[in-house]
Motif scaffolding. Structure first.
Motif, PDB file in Angstrom:
ATOM      1  N   ASP A  14       0.813  -1.222   0.000  1.00 19.88           N
ATOM      2  CA  ASP A  14       0.000   0.000   0.000  1.00 19.88           C
ATOM      3  C   ASP A  14       0.845   1.270   0.000  1.00 19.88           C
ATOM      4  O   ASP A  14       0.304   2.371   0.074  1.00 19.88           O
ATOM      5  N   ARG A  15       2.166   1.143  -0.093  1.00 16.65           N
ATOM      6  CA  ARG A  15       3.050   2.302  -0.099  1.00 16.65           C
ATOM      7  C   ARG A  15       3.656   2.481  -1.485  1.00 16.65           C
ATOM      8  O   ARG A  15       4.544   1.715  -1.882  1.00 16.65           O
ATOM      9  N   PRO A  16       3.177   3.456  -2.245  1.00 11.18           N
ATOM     10  CA  PRO A  16       3.676   3.636  -3.613  1.00 11.18           C
ATOM     11  C   PRO A  16       5.109   4.149  -3.618  1.00 11.18           C
ATOM     12  O   PRO A  16       5.609   4.687  -2.634  1.00 11.18           O
ATOM     13  N   GLY A  17       5.781   3.947  -4.760  1.00 10.67           N
ATOM     14  CA  GLY A  17       7.130   4.460  -4.919  1.00 10.67           C
ATOM     15  C   GLY A  17       8.160   3.362  -5.013  1.00 10.67           C
ATOM     16  O   GLY A  17       7.836   2.163  -5.058  1.00 10.67           O
ATOM     17  N   THR A  18       9.424   3.791  -5.053  1.00 10.45           N
ATOM     18  CA  THR A  18      10.543   2.849  -5.227  1.00 10.45           C
ATOM     19  C   THR A  18      11.499   2.881  -4.038  1.00 10.45           C
ATOM     20  O   THR A  18      12.592   2.331  -4.111  1.00 10.45           O
ATOM     21  N   THR A  19      11.076   3.484  -2.950  1.00 11.99           N
ATOM     22  CA  THR A  19      11.959   3.645  -1.788  1.00 11.99           C
ATOM     23  C   THR A  19      12.085   2.340  -1.010  1.00 11.99           C
ATOM     24  O   THR A  19      11.131   1.571  -0.897  1.00 11.99           O
ATOM     25  N   LEU A  20      13.280   2.116  -0.496  1.00 10.26           N
ATOM     26  CA  LEU A  20      13.490   1.043   0.470  1.00 10.26           C
ATOM     27  C   LEU A  20      14.150   1.637   1.703  1.00 10.26           C
ATOM     28  O   LEU A  20      14.985   2.540   1.608  1.00 10.26           O
ATOM     29  N   VAL A  21      13.732   1.176   2.863  1.00  4.10           N
ATOM     30  CA  VAL A  21      14.307   1.641   4.126  1.00  4.10           C
ATOM     31  C   VAL A  21      14.700   0.439   4.959  1.00  4.10           C
ATOM     32  O   VAL A  21      14.110  -0.645   4.830  1.00  4.10           O
ATOM     33  N   ALA A  22      15.705   0.629   5.799  1.00  2.00           N
ATOM     34  CA  ALA A  22      16.136  -0.400   6.744  1.00  2.00           C
ATOM     35  C   ALA A  22      15.877   0.085   8.160  1.00  2.00           C
ATOM     36  O   ALA A  22      16.222   1.220   8.506  1.00  2.00           O
ATOM     37  N   VAL A  23      15.251  -0.761   8.950  1.00  2.00           N
ATOM     38  CA  VAL A  23      14.920  -0.443  10.336  1.00  2.00           C
ATOM     39  C   VAL A  23      15.875  -1.189  11.250  1.00  2.00           C
ATOM     40  O   VAL A  23      16.012  -2.413  11.171  1.00  2.00           O
ATOM     41  N   ARG A  24      16.565  -0.459  12.104  1.00  2.00           N
ATOM     42  CA  ARG A  24      17.514  -1.053  13.037  1.00  2.00           C
ATOM     43  C   ARG A  24      16.802  -1.914  14.078  1.00  2.00           C
ATOM     44  O   ARG A  24      15.599  -1.771  14.294  1.00  2.00           O
ATOM     45  N   PRO A  25      17.540  -2.775  14.767  1.00  2.00           N
ATOM     46  CA  PRO A  25      16.909  -3.612  15.799  1.00  2.00           C
ATOM     47  C   PRO A  25      16.277  -2.831  16.941  1.00  2.00           C
ATOM     48  O   PRO A  25      15.387  -3.354  17.614  1.00  2.00           O
ATOM     49  N   ASP A  26      16.720  -1.586  17.186  1.00  2.00           N
ATOM     50  CA  ASP A  26      16.139  -0.801  18.277  1.00  2.00           C
ATOM     51  C   ASP A  26      15.000   0.087  17.812  1.00  2.00           C
ATOM     52  O   ASP A  26      14.525   0.944  18.569  1.00  2.00           O
ATOM     53  N   GLY A  27      14.525  -0.105  16.572  1.00  2.00           N
ATOM     54  CA  GLY A  27      13.316   0.560  16.131  1.00  2.00           C
ATOM     55  C   GLY A  27      13.501   1.908  15.469  1.00  2.00           C
ATOM     56  O   GLY A  27      12.513   2.608  15.222  1.00  2.00           O
ATOM     57  N   TYR A  28      14.738   2.290  15.153  1.00  2.00           N
ATOM     58  CA  TYR A  28      14.994   3.525  14.425  1.00  2.00           C
ATOM     59  C   TYR A  28      15.404   3.207  12.986  1.00  2.00           C
ATOM     60  O   TYR A  28      16.067   2.190  12.737  1.00  2.00           O
ATOM     61  N   LEU A  29      15.004   4.062  12.055  1.00  2.00           N
ATOM     62  CA  LEU A  29      15.433   3.875  10.679  1.00  2.00           C
ATOM     63  C   LEU A  29      16.935   4.091  10.589  1.00  2.00           C
ATOM     64  O   LEU A  29      17.487   5.019  11.199  1.00  2.00           O
ATOM     65  N   GLY A  30      17.598   3.235   9.799  1.00  2.00           N
ATOM     66  CA  GLY A  30      19.031   3.375   9.620  1.00  2.00           C
ATOM     67  C   GLY A  30      19.424   3.776   8.218  1.00  2.00           C
ATOM     68  O   GLY A  30      20.436   4.459   8.025  1.00  2.00           O
ATOM     69  N   TYR A  31      18.629   3.361   7.231  1.00  2.00           N
ATOM     70  CA  TYR A  31      18.976   3.640   5.827  1.00  2.00           C
ATOM     71  C   TYR A  31      17.710   3.973   5.054  1.00  2.00           C
ATOM     72  O   TYR A  31      16.638   3.392   5.292  1.00  2.00           O
ATOM     73  N   ARG A  32      17.850   4.899   4.071  1.00  2.00           N
ATOM     74  CA  ARG A  32      16.774   5.206   3.132  1.00  2.00           C
ATOM     75  C   ARG A  32      17.390   5.445   1.765  1.00  2.00           C
ATOM     76  O   ARG A  32      18.359   6.188   1.625  1.00  2.00           O
ATOM     77  N   GLY A  33      16.834   4.788   0.742  1.00  2.00           N
ATOM     78  CA  GLY A  33      17.334   4.957  -0.619  1.00  2.00           C
ATOM     79  C   GLY A  33      16.508   4.146  -1.594  1.00  2.00           C
ATOM     80  O   GLY A  33      15.380   3.718  -1.291  1.00  2.00           O
ATOM     81  N   THR A  34      17.093   3.901  -2.767  1.00  2.00           N
ATOM     82  CA  THR A  34      16.412   3.106  -3.797  1.00  2.00           C
ATOM     83  C   THR A  34      17.290   2.008  -4.355  1.00  2.00           C
ATOM     84  O   THR A  34      16.793   1.148  -5.081  1.00  2.00           O
ATOM     85  N   ASP A  35      18.583   2.002  -4.038  1.00  2.00           N
ATOM     86  CA  ASP A  35      19.540   1.084  -4.648  1.00  2.00           C
ATOM     87  C   ASP A  35      19.913  -0.023  -3.668  1.00  2.00           C
ATOM     88  O   ASP A  35      20.491   0.247  -2.610  1.00  2.00           O
ATOM     89  N   PRO A  36      19.607  -1.284  -3.992  1.00  2.00           N
ATOM     90  CA  PRO A  36      19.979  -2.386  -3.102  1.00  2.00           C
ATOM     91  C   PRO A  36      21.477  -2.482  -2.843  1.00  2.00           C
ATOM     92  O   PRO A  36      21.893  -2.982  -1.785  1.00  2.00           O
ATOM     93  N   VAL A  37      22.298  -2.012  -3.797  1.00  2.00           N
ATOM     94  CA  VAL A  37      23.754  -2.048  -3.581  1.00  2.00           C
ATOM     95  C   VAL A  37      24.137  -1.153  -2.407  1.00  2.00           C
ATOM     96  O   VAL A  37      24.965  -1.517  -1.558  1.00  2.00           O
ATOM     97  N   HIS A  38      23.539   0.038  -2.354  1.00  2.00           N
ATOM     98  CA  HIS A  38      23.829   0.941  -1.243  1.00  2.00           C
ATOM     99  C   HIS A  38      23.266   0.397   0.070  1.00  2.00           C
ATOM    100  O   HIS A  38      23.859   0.603   1.138  1.00  2.00           O
ATOM    101  N   LEU A  39      22.145  -0.274  -0.001  1.00  2.00           N
ATOM    102  CA  LEU A  39      21.613  -0.922   1.192  1.00  2.00           C
ATOM    103  C   LEU A  39      22.596  -1.942   1.736  1.00  2.00           C
ATOM    104  O   LEU A  39      22.863  -1.992   2.942  1.00  2.00           O
ATOM    105  N   ARG A  40      23.155  -2.750   0.848  1.00  2.00           N
ATOM    106  CA  ARG A  40      24.119  -3.764   1.294  1.00  2.00           C
ATOM    107  C   ARG A  40      25.349  -3.112   1.907  1.00  2.00           C
ATOM    108  O   ARG A  40      25.930  -3.624   2.865  1.00  2.00           O
ATOM    109  N   ALA A  41      25.749  -1.966   1.373  1.00  2.00           N
ATOM    110  CA  ALA A  41      26.895  -1.262   1.954  1.00  2.00           C
ATOM    111  C   ALA A  41      26.581  -0.822   3.378  1.00  2.00           C
ATOM    112  O   ALA A  41      27.420  -0.950   4.284  1.00  2.00           O
ATOM    113  N   TRP A  42      25.363  -0.322   3.591  1.00  2.00           N
ATOM    114  CA  TRP A  42      24.980   0.082   4.950  1.00  2.00           C
ATOM    115  C   TRP A  42      24.908  -1.128   5.867  1.00  2.00           C
ATOM    116  O   TRP A  42      25.351  -1.071   7.020  1.00  2.00           O
TER     117      TRP A  42
END
Length: 512
Positions: free
Chosen positions: A466-494
């Motif tokens: 239900d969330r339109p767009g191409t964004t991907l975000v990573a949520v840390r184990p303590d419940g805060y967002l850690g990463y926001r972007g669109t490229d899985p390569v950059h996600l893997r770097a984080w």
């Protein structure tokens, strides 16, 4: 190494830290010099802390020991105002208001969870010496069976601001004593006092709290007031407690004192939270007055922030940066909370001047307006969010990476809200979706695929239909967002920076 993580101190912070670290794969040992836990000093758990119990699967267990819909009777002169804390909702989910729960019950729930996971709390084991090296620490423990020398990759000091870990690690502390004092007691009371609610009395000499949450007797009395000018030392006796309650206007008699204590407090903040493999959390890093019920909550939030870091640090691309980010995030929170509790403690307990006027005169005069004011969120929400810990964000943390600067919406460092989303399995709340240990990757409807097999066993991927767009975000184990972007390569770097990806690579190599 005997253990990857040695936790010294088995209060709420140490127990929660051990549990968070173990949940993320660390081998943990936890010791405490005390044979028995001390009586509870904390009685309130705020929404942000409750949220961080979700991945540990302990909210329902804790609920059975708590007053999850607590009420308070605030006595203001001849008037009484009833306050329902569940009406003062500031969170965005079912855990949006404070619970009343004894510190001892929190400790029991955490200790039982560790035991179920095969981690035994070793009581009566004192830390006598600590040698810090580049790759770990060597500790000397003395317990019932004699001396034992152990090594650990990381040592977590959760043993109080005057505890052995901070002292042996040579970390200085800035300290200033309060002029006020706190009296605590578990007592038997007789008289017309409604049970099942917290009684709060605002008097010119200070605040008096009476809770039906005693441990060694049915009622707990807590009073804040100016420095003792009578010369009394040691725990308050029955006569002193009776005088205190008589002055408050509560028509009750103290029949028996089962336990009592007089606390002379100080505000303290460690100069730094880390020295090599030694890291401080909870009261070992900061302490202050009990005003605003911040102490236990700050420690439990420290534990949630530190546990996953200790477990994943050695797999991270830059372990030092990951661990130092803990201090960069949490020390400013402690500093702000100390300022807050100083102000509240002054208002609660200063016996002269403006504070006494507010409690003894202005508060009773304003009592008729209190119910209407409490029903206006615009007036109460900012203060309640401050107390609840929902104001904390880590946008400038070294482990917050934003590849979409300038875009609106949640940013790395923000708390993940508990809103409803739709996945392939149907509607679900975000905090239910992320209620297991690890890092959670949330993909918008049209975001590029990120196969979980390429990320590692502690990374979970969810697509939000239900969330339109191409964004991907990573949520840390303590419940805060850690990463926001669109490229899985950059996600893997984080993920590599946090240790989640590198550990997965190591697992994959080991199975070939």
């Amino acid at each position: 190494m005997d253990r990857e993580v040695l936790v010294v101190g088995a209060g709420p912070t140490g127990l929660a830290l051990a549990l968070h670290a173990h949940a993320h794969g660390a081998e943990v040992r936890i010791v405490d010099r005390r044979v028995e836990p001390r009586p509870s000093r904390a009685l309130v758990m705020h929404p942000r802390t409750l949220e961080q119990f979700r991945p540990l699967d302990l909210v329902d267990v804790l609920r059975r020991r708590a007053l999850d819909e607590p009420q308070a009777l605030v006595h203001l002169g001849s008037r009484t105002v009833r306050v329902r804390l569940d009406d003062l909702r500031v969170g965005d989910g079912p855990l949006g208001h404070p619970w009343m729960v004894r510190q001892r019950d929190v400790e029991d729930v955490l200790a039982d969870a560790l035991h179920q996971r095969g981690v035994r709390v070793e009581r009566g084991a004192a830390l006598e010496d600590l040698a810090v090296g580049r790759d770990g620490a060597r500790a000397l423990l003395r317990g019932p069976s004699g001396e034992e020398r152990v090594t650990a990759r990381w040592v977590a000091g959760c043993d109080g601001i005057e505890g052995a870990v901070r002292l042996l690690a040579g970390i200085p502390v800035v300290s200033r004593a309060y002029r006020q004092e706190v009296l605590l007691a578990d007592v038997d009371l007789s008289g017309d006092l409604e049970a099942g609610v917290a009684h709060v009395v605002a008097a010119s000499r200070g605040l008096v709290f009476v809770f039906a949450l005693g441990e060694r007797a049915p009622w707990r009395v807590l009073a804040t007031r100016g420095a003792n000018d009578t010369g009394r030392q040691g725990p308050p006796d029955r006569d002193e407690l009776q005088q205190l309650l008589d002055a408050s206007g509560l028509a009750v008699r103290v029949d028996r004192v089962a336990w009592s204590d007089r606390l002379r407090l100080a505000r303290r903040l460690a100069a730094r939270y880390r020295r090599g493999p030694v890291v401080l959390a909870g009261d070992a890093a900061h302490s202050h007055s009990p005003a605003a019920a911040q102490g236990m909550n700050l420690g439990l939030q420290d534990a949630a922030a530190l546990g996953w870091r200790l477990a994943l640090a050695d797999s991270a691309r830059r372990p030092g940066v990951l661990l130092d980010s803990y201090e960069e995030e949490r020390r400013p929170v402690a500093r702000a909370s100390i300022t807050l509790t100083d102000l509240v403690f002054w208002a609660e307990s200063s016996p002269t001047g403006v504070a006494a006027l507010l409690r003894g005169v202005l508060a009773p005069l304003a009592a008729p307006l209190a119910p209407a004011l409490l029903r206006r969120p615009a007036l109460t929400a900012p203060t309640l969010r401050l107390l609840a810990g929902l104001w904390v964000q880590h946008r400038h943390s070294p482990v917050s990476r934003d590849d979409l600067p300038g875009h609106r919406g949640l940013r790395p460092g923000d708390r993940l809200p508990d809103s409803e989303v739709v996945t392939e399995h149907g509607p679900v709340r975000l905090h239910d979706l992320t209620a297991r240990p690890g890092i959670h990757v949330l993909l918008a409807r049209n975001a590029r695929d990120v196969p979980p097999s390429t990320l590692g066993p502690r990374v979970h991927v969810h697509r939000l239909r239900d969330r339109p767009g191409t964004t991907l975000v990573a949520v840390r184990p303590d419940g805060y967002l850690g990463y926001r972007g669109t490229d899985p390569v950059h996600l893997r770097a984080w993920l590599g920076d946090t240790g989640a990806l590198d550990r997965a690579v190591g697992v994959a190599r080991a199975t070939r």
